[in-house]
Design a protein around this motif. Sequence first.
Motif, PDB file in Angstrom:
ATOM      1  N   GLU A  20       4.049   8.004 118.678  1.00 23.89           N
ATOM      2  CA  GLU A  20       3.278   9.242 118.688  1.00 23.89           C
ATOM      3  C   GLU A  20       2.827   9.590 120.106  1.00 23.89           C
ATOM      4  O   GLU A  20       2.917  10.744 120.531  1.00 23.89           O
ATOM      5  CB  GLU A  20       2.067   9.119 117.767  1.00 23.89           C
ATOM      6  CG  GLU A  20       2.426   9.131 116.298  1.00 23.89           C
ATOM      7  CD  GLU A  20       1.237   8.893 115.387  1.00 23.89           C
ATOM      8  OE1 GLU A  20       0.080   8.918 115.876  1.00 23.89           O
ATOM      9  OE2 GLU A  20       1.452   8.682 114.188  1.00 23.89           O
ATOM     10  N   ILE A  21       2.351   8.587 120.837  1.00 23.83           N
ATOM     11  CA  ILE A  21       1.914   8.824 122.212  1.00 23.83           C
ATOM     12  C   ILE A  21       3.093   9.222 123.086  1.00 23.83           C
ATOM     13  O   ILE A  21       2.990  10.145 123.895  1.00 23.83           O
ATOM     14  CB  ILE A  21       1.190   7.580 122.780  1.00 23.83           C
ATOM     15  CG1 ILE A  21      -0.153   7.399 122.071  1.00 23.83           C
ATOM     16  CG2 ILE A  21       0.991   7.692 124.290  1.00 23.83           C
ATOM     17  CD1 ILE A  21      -0.840   6.086 122.379  1.00 23.83           C
ATOM     18  N   ALA A  22       4.218   8.552 122.915  1.00 23.50           N
ATOM     19  CA  ALA A  22       5.412   8.897 123.699  1.00 23.50           C
ATOM     20  C   ALA A  22       5.824  10.340 123.440  1.00 23.50           C
ATOM     21  O   ALA A  22       6.171  11.070 124.376  1.00 23.50           O
ATOM     22  CB  ALA A  22       6.548   7.944 123.364  1.00 23.50           C
ATOM     23  N   ASN A  23       5.752  10.770 122.189  1.00 22.52           N
ATOM     24  CA  ASN A  23       6.086  12.159 121.872  1.00 22.52           C
ATOM     25  C   ASN A  23       5.094  13.123 122.497  1.00 22.52           C
ATOM     26  O   ASN A  23       5.479  14.174 123.005  1.00 22.52           O
ATOM     27  CB  ASN A  23       6.147  12.360 120.358  1.00 22.52           C
ATOM     28  CG  ASN A  23       7.419  11.813 119.761  1.00 22.52           C
ATOM     29  OD1 ASN A  23       8.473  11.836 120.391  1.00 22.52           O
ATOM     30  ND2 ASN A  23       7.336  11.294 118.546  1.00 22.52           N
ATOM     31  N   GLU A  24       3.802  12.773 122.463  1.00 22.75           N
ATOM     32  CA  GLU A  24       2.783  13.624 123.088  1.00 22.75           C
ATOM     33  C   GLU A  24       3.024  13.749 124.596  1.00 22.75           C
ATOM     34  O   GLU A  24       2.765  14.787 125.192  1.00 22.75           O
ATOM     35  CB  GLU A  24       1.385  13.056 122.848  1.00 22.75           C
ATOM     36  CG  GLU A  24       0.889  13.224 121.433  1.00 22.75           C
ATOM     37  CD  GLU A  24      -0.478  12.587 121.219  1.00 22.75           C
ATOM     38  OE1 GLU A  24      -1.200  12.347 122.205  1.00 22.75           O
ATOM     39  OE2 GLU A  24      -0.815  12.341 120.053  1.00 22.75           O
ATOM     40  N   LEU A  25       3.522  12.678 125.207  1.00 17.06           N
ATOM     41  CA  LEU A  25       3.778  12.677 126.646  1.00 17.06           C
ATOM     42  C   LEU A  25       5.127  13.294 126.996  1.00 17.06           C
ATOM     43  O   LEU A  25       5.478  13.418 128.162  1.00 17.06           O
ATOM     44  CB  LEU A  25       3.721  11.244 127.192  1.00 17.06           C
ATOM     45  CG  LEU A  25       2.370  10.538 127.067  1.00 17.06           C
ATOM     46  CD1 LEU A  25       2.493   9.076 127.472  1.00 17.06           C
ATOM     47  CD2 LEU A  25       1.325  11.239 127.921  1.00 17.06           C
ATOM     48  N   GLY A  26       5.900  13.656 125.974  1.00 15.93           N
ATOM     49  CA  GLY A  26       7.199  14.274 126.208  1.00 15.93           C
ATOM     50  C   GLY A  26       8.296  13.296 126.570  1.00 15.93           C
ATOM     51  O   GLY A  26       9.320  13.678 127.127  1.00 15.93           O
ATOM     52  N   ILE A  27       8.093  12.024 126.256  1.00 13.04           N
ATOM     53  CA  ILE A  27       9.116  11.020 126.562  1.00 13.04           C
ATOM     54  C   ILE A  27       9.549  10.261 125.302  1.00 13.04           C
ATOM     55  O   ILE A  27      10.054   9.161 125.375  1.00 13.04           O
ATOM     56  CB  ILE A  27       8.633  10.017 127.646  1.00 13.04           C
ATOM     57  CG1 ILE A  27       7.361   9.301 127.209  1.00 13.04           C
ATOM     58  CG2 ILE A  27       8.446  10.714 128.973  1.00 13.04           C
ATOM     59  CD1 ILE A  27       6.931   8.181 128.133  1.00 13.04           C
ATOM     60  N   ASN A  43      12.562   1.999 133.667  1.00 12.52           N
ATOM     61  CA  ASN A  43      12.039   1.293 132.503  1.00 12.52           C
ATOM     62  C   ASN A  43      10.568   0.950 132.686  1.00 12.52           C
ATOM     63  O   ASN A  43       9.774   1.080 131.764  1.00 12.52           O
ATOM     64  CB  ASN A  43      12.842   0.021 132.220  1.00 12.52           C
ATOM     65  CG  ASN A  43      14.107   0.307 131.459  1.00 12.52           C
ATOM     66  OD1 ASN A  43      14.100   1.082 130.524  1.00 12.52           O
ATOM     67  ND2 ASN A  43      15.186  -0.326 131.857  1.00 12.52           N
ATOM     68  N   VAL A  44      10.198   0.525 133.880  1.00 15.26           N
ATOM     69  CA  VAL A  44       8.796   0.209 134.163  1.00 15.26           C
ATOM     70  C   VAL A  44       7.952   1.480 134.073  1.00 15.26           C
ATOM     71  O   VAL A  44       6.850   1.464 133.523  1.00 15.26           O
ATOM     72  CB  VAL A  44       8.645  -0.454 135.556  1.00 15.26           C
ATOM     73  CG1 VAL A  44       7.191  -0.516 135.981  1.00 15.26           C
ATOM     74  CG2 VAL A  44       9.261  -1.838 135.547  1.00 15.26           C
ATOM     75  N   PHE A  45       8.476   2.573 134.593  1.00 12.91           N
ATOM     76  CA  PHE A  45       7.746   3.840 134.535  1.00 12.91           C
ATOM     77  C   PHE A  45       7.437   4.220 133.091  1.00 12.91           C
ATOM     78  O   PHE A  45       6.296   4.498 132.745  1.00 12.91           O
ATOM     79  CB  PHE A  45       8.547   4.955 135.210  1.00 12.91           C
ATOM     80  CG  PHE A  45       7.954   6.318 134.991  1.00 12.91           C
ATOM     81  CD1 PHE A  45       6.818   6.716 135.694  1.00 12.91           C
ATOM     82  CD2 PHE A  45       8.512   7.189 134.076  1.00 12.91           C
ATOM     83  CE1 PHE A  45       6.260   7.971 135.485  1.00 12.91           C
ATOM     84  CE2 PHE A  45       7.955   8.444 133.857  1.00 12.91           C
ATOM     85  CZ  PHE A  45       6.834   8.832 134.561  1.00 12.91           C
ATOM     86  N   TYR A  46       8.461   4.239 132.242  1.00 13.49           N
ATOM     87  CA  TYR A  46       8.249   4.626 130.850  1.00 13.49           C
ATOM     88  C   TYR A  46       7.350   3.635 130.129  1.00 13.49           C
ATOM     89  O   TYR A  46       6.441   4.020 129.406  1.00 13.49           O
ATOM     90  CB  TYR A  46       9.584   4.759 130.108  1.00 13.49           C
ATOM     91  CG  TYR A  46      10.404   5.936 130.552  1.00 13.49           C
ATOM     92  CD1 TYR A  46       9.844   7.206 130.665  1.00 13.49           C
ATOM     93  CD2 TYR A  46      11.743   5.789 130.853  1.00 13.49           C
ATOM     94  CE1 TYR A  46      10.600   8.287 131.077  1.00 13.49           C
ATOM     95  CE2 TYR A  46      12.510   6.874 131.268  1.00 13.49           C
ATOM     96  CZ  TYR A  46      11.928   8.118 131.371  1.00 13.49           C
ATOM     97  OH  TYR A  46      12.675   9.191 131.763  1.00 13.49           O
ATOM     98  N   GLY A  47       7.589   2.355 130.315  1.00  9.24           N
ATOM     99  CA  GLY A  47       6.773   1.329 129.656  1.00  9.24           C
ATOM    100  C   GLY A  47       5.330   1.377 130.105  1.00  9.24           C
ATOM    101  O   GLY A  47       4.406   1.308 129.291  1.00  9.24           O
ATOM    102  N   GLY A  48       5.100   1.515 131.397  1.00 14.21           N
ATOM    103  CA  GLY A  48       3.748   1.571 131.917  1.00 14.21           C
ATOM    104  C   GLY A  48       3.007   2.813 131.490  1.00 14.21           C
ATOM    105  O   GLY A  48       1.819   2.784 131.166  1.00 14.21           O
ATOM    106  N   TYR A  49       3.720   3.911 131.455  1.00 15.13           N
ATOM    107  CA  TYR A  49       3.137   5.194 131.071  1.00 15.13           C
ATOM    108  C   TYR A  49       2.649   5.139 129.628  1.00 15.13           C
ATOM    109  O   TYR A  49       1.521   5.502 129.316  1.00 15.13           O
ATOM    110  CB  TYR A  49       4.199   6.274 131.257  1.00 15.13           C
ATOM    111  CG  TYR A  49       3.673   7.672 131.454  1.00 15.13           C
ATOM    112  CD1 TYR A  49       2.751   7.963 132.457  1.00 15.13           C
ATOM    113  CD2 TYR A  49       4.121   8.710 130.656  1.00 15.13           C
ATOM    114  CE1 TYR A  49       2.287   9.257 132.651  1.00 15.13           C
ATOM    115  CE2 TYR A  49       3.661  10.005 130.848  1.00 15.13           C
ATOM    116  CZ  TYR A  49       2.754  10.274 131.838  1.00 15.13           C
ATOM    117  OH  TYR A  49       2.303  11.556 132.029  1.00 15.13           O
ATOM    118  N   VAL A  50       3.513   4.659 128.741  1.00 15.15           N
ATOM    119  CA  VAL A  50       3.151   4.576 127.328  1.00 15.15           C
ATOM    120  C   VAL A  50       2.114   3.480 127.109  1.00 15.15           C
ATOM    121  O   VAL A  50       1.139   3.675 126.382  1.00 15.15           O
ATOM    122  CB  VAL A  50       4.400   4.344 126.442  1.00 15.15           C
ATOM    123  CG1 VAL A  50       4.002   4.076 125.001  1.00 15.15           C
ATOM    124  CG2 VAL A  50       5.325   5.541 126.517  1.00 15.15           C
ATOM    125  N   GLY A  51       2.285   2.337 127.765  1.00 15.52           N
ATOM    126  CA  GLY A  51       1.322   1.243 127.618  1.00 15.52           C
ATOM    127  C   GLY A  51      -0.070   1.647 128.071  1.00 15.52           C
ATOM    128  O   GLY A  51      -1.072   1.318 127.426  1.00 15.52           O
TER     129      GLY A  51
END
Length: 73
Positions: A20-27, A43-51
């Motif tokens: 849900e958070i990933a969808n809210e962030l557009g990723i 991968n670190v960018f996406y993982g860190g952003y969502v985490g």
Amino acid sequence: MSKQAINPNAVKALNQMKYEIANELGIGNNITNDKSDLSSGKNVFYGGYVGGAMTKKLVEMGEQMLIDKNKKD
């Protein structure tokens, strides 16, 4: 130290919140897609952003639970 069993419902709820958070962030698509072709930096960018967003949301939920508990007492 004894190993605690992980509640499958908790794991399911956290995974749902992650999507849900990933969808809210557009990723959202980047969470479910195969990432084997992405660089480690991506991968670190996406993982860190969502985490980071998950951590923020969990803190907000915890704060609200404490507020609600204190209102009852």
